[in-house]
Motif scaffolding. Structure first.
Motif, mmCIF file in Angstrom:
data_model
loop_
_atom_site.group_PDB
_atom_site.id
_atom_site.type_symbol
_atom_site.label_atom_id
_atom_site.label_comp_id
_atom_site.label_asym_id
_atom_site.label_seq_id
_atom_site.Cartn_x
_atom_site.Cartn_y
_atom_site.Cartn_z
ATOM 1 N N UNK A 81 0.834 -1.208 0.000
ATOM 2 C CA UNK A 81 0.000 0.000 0.000
ATOM 3 C C UNK A 81 0.866 1.255 0.000
ATOM 4 N N UNK A 82 1.943 1.225 0.776
ATOM 5 C CA UNK A 82 2.860 2.373 0.833
ATOM 6 C C UNK A 82 3.477 2.633 -0.540
ATOM 7 N N UNK A 83 3.919 1.578 -1.198
ATOM 8 C CA UNK A 83 4.552 1.750 -2.507
ATOM 9 C C UNK A 83 3.559 2.264 -3.548
ATOM 10 N N UNK A 84 2.326 1.753 -3.489
ATOM 11 C CA UNK A 84 1.318 2.178 -4.457
ATOM 12 C C UNK A 84 0.831 3.606 -4.173
ATOM 13 N N UNK A 85 0.598 3.898 -2.882
ATOM 14 C CA UNK A 85 0.003 5.181 -2.529
ATOM 15 C C UNK A 85 0.977 6.328 -2.443
ATOM 16 N N UNK A 86 2.153 6.080 -1.859
ATOM 17 C CA UNK A 86 3.121 7.153 -1.646
ATOM 18 C C UNK A 86 4.144 7.214 -2.778
ATOM 19 N N UNK A 87 4.752 6.075 -3.077
ATOM 20 C CA UNK A 87 5.797 6.079 -4.103
ATOM 21 C C UNK A 87 5.236 6.337 -5.500
ATOM 22 N N UNK A 88 4.118 5.660 -5.829
ATOM 23 C CA UNK A 88 3.546 5.789 -7.171
ATOM 24 C C UNK A 88 2.409 6.811 -7.225
ATOM 25 N N UNK A 89 2.032 7.345 -6.053
ATOM 26 C CA UNK A 89 0.964 8.352 -5.947
ATOM 27 C C UNK A 89 -0.366 7.852 -6.516
ATOM 28 N N UNK A 90 -0.588 6.549 -6.410
ATOM 29 C CA UNK A 90 -1.846 5.944 -6.855
ATOM 30 C C UNK A 90 -2.778 5.848 -5.639
ATOM 31 N N UNK A 91 -3.299 6.985 -5.217
ATOM 32 C CA UNK A 91 -4.005 7.080 -3.940
ATOM 33 C C UNK A 91 -5.298 6.268 -3.922
ATOM 34 N N UNK A 92 -6.055 6.298 -4.980
ATOM 35 C CA UNK A 92 -7.330 5.588 -5.016
ATOM 36 C C UNK A 92 -7.130 4.080 -4.889
ATOM 37 N N UNK A 93 -6.153 3.554 -5.604
ATOM 38 C CA UNK A 93 -5.862 2.120 -5.555
ATOM 39 C C UNK A 93 -5.387 1.725 -4.155
#
Length: 301
Positions: free
Chosen positions: A257-269
């Motif tokens: 979740x951290x990699x998707x939300x923070x690193x990739x800025x894919x907040x919705x996913x």
């Protein structure tokens, strides 16, 4: 209704003392629930929640069809299952051992040493663990070298990494969690032990027939609460110990979740992943509580 109001008013000072705790949960735990809406949106920071496009369950479809999510889910379940099986009984056993010690000073020293790691952050503990398990200068590998065994890089080994996570989690939390069971044991009527001694029961039998049944309600309630963590993970621990060589066995929902939300800025996913995790955790707690009702009168509701 009037009697109930009078009861509340008679204890108003206790409720005033409770107010900061209620405000904490209201502000930091319940108010952010509004942000769950972005799991159903194509969220854009500049547009905000109200201006972002609604896409329904598309994020969840992407979640369940992702080639990366199922391995992450499997890692999370396996690691937390090990933590539950080995970690949950550990503080009970420690509390039983401490409770049987009659030398007060020794008991206090053991308690202090055992729950001290709980107050240290995983940033500090991760550095200690990495140094302790170092293949070149760690005491375990130095001992292995002296016995003519090859050093093991525990932190970077797919065979050992999960064991490191489970054992270090137990080391960090065992002393603090044992306090709960020690508190429960302190409420046991001493006359029960005295009567057992008259009947000629030894220490092991006292633990089995008196101590364990007396703390069983506490054990059941904590087991129900702990069961919800089977889908959760200790992000701080895993993030500080994880490395590229063990991603296949150590990448869990928290780090994903951290990699998707923070690193990739894919907040919705990332919000969809978090919502899925929380729903499953709630379902597990409800199931465990229902199961406990069939075998015990002690449940959380």
């Amino acid at each position: 209704m009037q009697m109930t109001f009078r009861k509340y008013m008679s204890h108003k000072y206790f409720f005033i003392m409770l107010l900061p705790v209620l405000l904490y949960y209201l502000i930091f735990h319940y108010a952010p629930i509004y942000g769950v809406l972005i799991a159903f949106q194509d969220f854009k920071i500049l547009k905000g929640i109200t201006g972002s496009k609604w896409i329904g369950f598309d994020n969840f479809k992407d979640l369940f069809t992702s080639m990366y999510f199922l391995p992450v889910l499997r890692n999370t379940l396996i690691i937390n299952f090990y933590k539950l099986i080995f970690g949950f009984p550990a503080p009970i056993i420690l509390a039983l051992m401490i409770n049987e010690v009659r030398f007060t000073i020794f008991k206090r020293v053991v308690q202090t040493v055992s729950y001290l790691p709980y107050f240290l952050s995983w940033v500090v503990l991760a550095g200690i663990i990495i140094e302790f398990l170092s293949p070149s200068r760690g005491p375990i590998n130095v001992a292995l070298s002296m016995l003519d065994y090859k050093p093991i890089f525990f932190i970077a080994s797919v065979d050992w990494f999960r064991s490191v996570l489970v054992s270090t989690e137990i080391w960090k939390t065992i002393g603090f969690n044992a306090i709960i069971y020690l508190a429960a044991m302190s409420g046991i009527n001493p006359e029960m032990y005295e009567a057992a001694e008259v009947d000629g029961i030894n220490r092991i039998q006292k633990i089995w027939w008196i101590t364990l049944p007396s703390i069983a309600p506490v054990v059941v309630i904590l087991l129900i609460l702990t069961s919800g963590q089977i889908i959760s993970d200790d992000f701080d621990q895993v993030y500080n110990l994880l490395n590229a060589k063990v991603m296949s066995v150590g990448d869990v929902i928290g780090t994903y979740t951290y990699n998707e939300g923070i690193s990739k800025m894919n907040y919705s996913y990332a919000a969809a992943v978090g919502l899925f995790k929380n729903v499953i955790a709630l379902a597990v707690v409800l199931f465990t509580n229902t199961l406990a009702k069939r075998f015990s009168d002690e449940t959380i509701f």
